[in-house]
Enzyme design. Structure first.
Site, mmCIF file in Angstrom:
data_model
loop_
_atom_site.group_PDB
_atom_site.id
_atom_site.type_symbol
_atom_site.label_atom_id
_atom_site.label_comp_id
_atom_site.label_asym_id
_atom_site.label_seq_id
_atom_site.Cartn_x
_atom_site.Cartn_y
_atom_site.Cartn_z
ATOM 1 N N GLU A 188 -60.966 95.964 -18.067
ATOM 2 C CA GLU A 188 -61.943 94.929 -18.419
ATOM 3 C C GLU A 188 -63.128 95.014 -17.456
ATOM 4 O O GLU A 188 -63.090 95.711 -16.445
ATOM 5 C CB GLU A 188 -61.308 93.529 -18.300
ATOM 6 C CG GLU A 188 -60.787 92.965 -19.609
ATOM 7 C CD GLU A 188 -61.875 92.288 -20.433
ATOM 8 O OE1 GLU A 188 -63.078 92.565 -20.184
ATOM 9 O OE2 GLU A 188 -61.531 91.486 -21.319
ATOM 10 N N ASN B 48 -63.762 83.259 -24.394
ATOM 11 C CA ASN B 48 -63.551 84.545 -23.731
ATOM 12 C C ASN B 48 -64.860 85.127 -23.192
ATOM 13 O O ASN B 48 -65.221 84.927 -22.055
ATOM 14 C CB ASN B 48 -62.862 85.497 -24.718
ATOM 15 C CG ASN B 48 -62.294 86.721 -24.054
ATOM 16 O OD1 ASN B 48 -62.922 87.322 -23.209
ATOM 17 N ND2 ASN B 48 -61.089 87.106 -24.436
ATOM 18 N N ASP C 42 -63.096 89.445 -28.017
ATOM 19 C CA ASP C 42 -62.909 89.522 -26.568
ATOM 20 C C ASP C 42 -64.277 89.451 -25.896
ATOM 21 O O ASP C 42 -65.126 88.665 -26.274
ATOM 22 C CB ASP C 42 -62.145 90.805 -26.224
ATOM 23 C CG ASP C 42 -61.367 90.705 -24.929
ATOM 24 O OD1 ASP C 42 -61.980 90.401 -23.891
ATOM 25 O OD2 ASP C 42 -60.148 90.948 -24.932
ATOM 26 N N SER C 43 -64.516 90.298 -24.911
ATOM 27 C CA SER C 43 -65.761 90.260 -24.148
ATOM 28 C C SER C 43 -66.934 90.767 -24.971
ATOM 29 O O SER C 43 -66.765 91.450 -25.979
ATOM 30 C CB SER C 43 -65.612 91.084 -22.873
ATOM 31 O OG SER C 43 -64.599 90.540 -22.051
#
Length: 319
Positions: free
Chosen positions: A43, A179, A230-231
């Site tokens: 990540e 997120n 997500d990101s």
């Protein structure tokens, strides 16, 4: 691994993508760097002023630096048991690392020197957040997501930390596991992904950076499938790139919130390398990097490269 199909239609089969998205312009990413042959939850891709790449491994707590252009991988710190989830670089060069903590109430933000030796707490555990992602504004303050809640118990939120780190202000609450967070190039709006409710949020911001004006919030897109968005990151044209966790792909939205493009990881055709977590553009280019891993499979942990629609936007880390 990394075998390409001769026919793009193989990746666009109805059983591989939602019907509403399979007709989007599509490209297939290429392998760029193998971080490990083992499963690492990668990540937080972020570049420093010298063009080196930093990122984290969530569950092991390792902070990595990939020295470019030689692609020499270095471990600069280990936050064992703290579950780091994102890195952003302050204009003074320090690494601000968002940590999830125990996933309940012990998350924090820690600032590290580029070599990882000097450390200081910016947002402490006593605040009881679960901090997943952050983004700086032009004042030197930053927004972060509080990664809490369930689809029917939206306990999470987005907060702003003042440039002197003395004040934390709620921007929006009642979110189910918020997120990724990205700031519009004009600094006048936030994009936020809400993982457990599969939503993309857009919030206009007033000059104080924390007030959302009347009718200034919207949900321009509802995602589909398990796990969810997500990101995310943004380019200089305002296009938003959202990693889809457990889907092995990135969806791209224009500044109006319309889906306009997608990037698929090559192994997703065989249901591999699905844990796509974070996209990030290489500074001064339109090259997009995406990190993923193969979970319990044998594909390891990789960073992929694709072509973005615009060039990298600098203000996300004050390059």
């Amino acid at each position: 691994m990394h075998k390409k199909s001769k026919n793009l239609e193989d990746w666009l089969r109805a059983d591989q993508l939602p019907v509403s998205e399979k007709d989007l312009p599509t490209q297939i990413a290429e392998p760029w760097f193998c971080v490990s042959e083992k499963q690492l939850q990668l990540e937080g891709l972020c570049f420093d002023r010298e063009g080196n790449l930093y990122f984290v491994e969530v569950f092991g707590g390792t902070i990595f630096k990939l020295v470019l252009p030689d692609k020499k991988l270095i471990k600069i710190a280990e936050l064992s048991g703290e579950n780091p989830a994102a890195i952003k670089i302050h204009r003074d060069g320090r690494l601000f690392v968002a940590c999830l903590g125990n996933f309940k109430d012990s998350g924090f933000v820690i600032a590290l020197s580029p070599d990882g030796k000097e450390q200081s707490i910016i947002v402490g555990k006593e605040q009881h957040f679960v901090i997943d992602d952050l983004v700086f504004d032009q004042k030197g303050g930053f927004y972060f997501t509080d990664f809490k809640g369930y689809s029917c118990e939206p306990a999470g939120g987005v907060y702003y930390v003042s440039p002197d780190y003395q004040q934390i202000t709620k921007v929006m609450g009642n979110l189910a596991v918020p997120n990724g967070v990205a700031l519009a190039p004009e600094q006048n709006a936030l994009w936020v992904t809400e993982m457990s409710n599969n939503r993309l949020h857009y919030w206009a911001l007033e000059e104080d950076g924390v007030t959302i004006p009347a009718f200034g919030s919207s949900v321009p897109y509802h995602f589909t499938g398990l796990e969810g968005p997500d990101s995310c990151c943004i380019d200089d044209e305002g296009n938003l790139y959202v990693a889809m966790y457990m889907q092995g792909r990135v969806l791209v939205f224009n500044s109006s919130g319309y889906p306009v493009h997608q990037v698929l990881l090559p192994e997703r055709l065989n249901h591999q390398m699905l844990r796509s977590t974070h996209p990030m553009l290489i500074p001064e280019t339109s090259e997009l990097l995406i990190c993923s891993n193969d979970g319990e499979g044998e594909g390891g942990s990789w960073i992929y490269k694709a072509q973005a629609l615009g060039k990298a936007h600098k203000s996300y880390q004050f390059l």
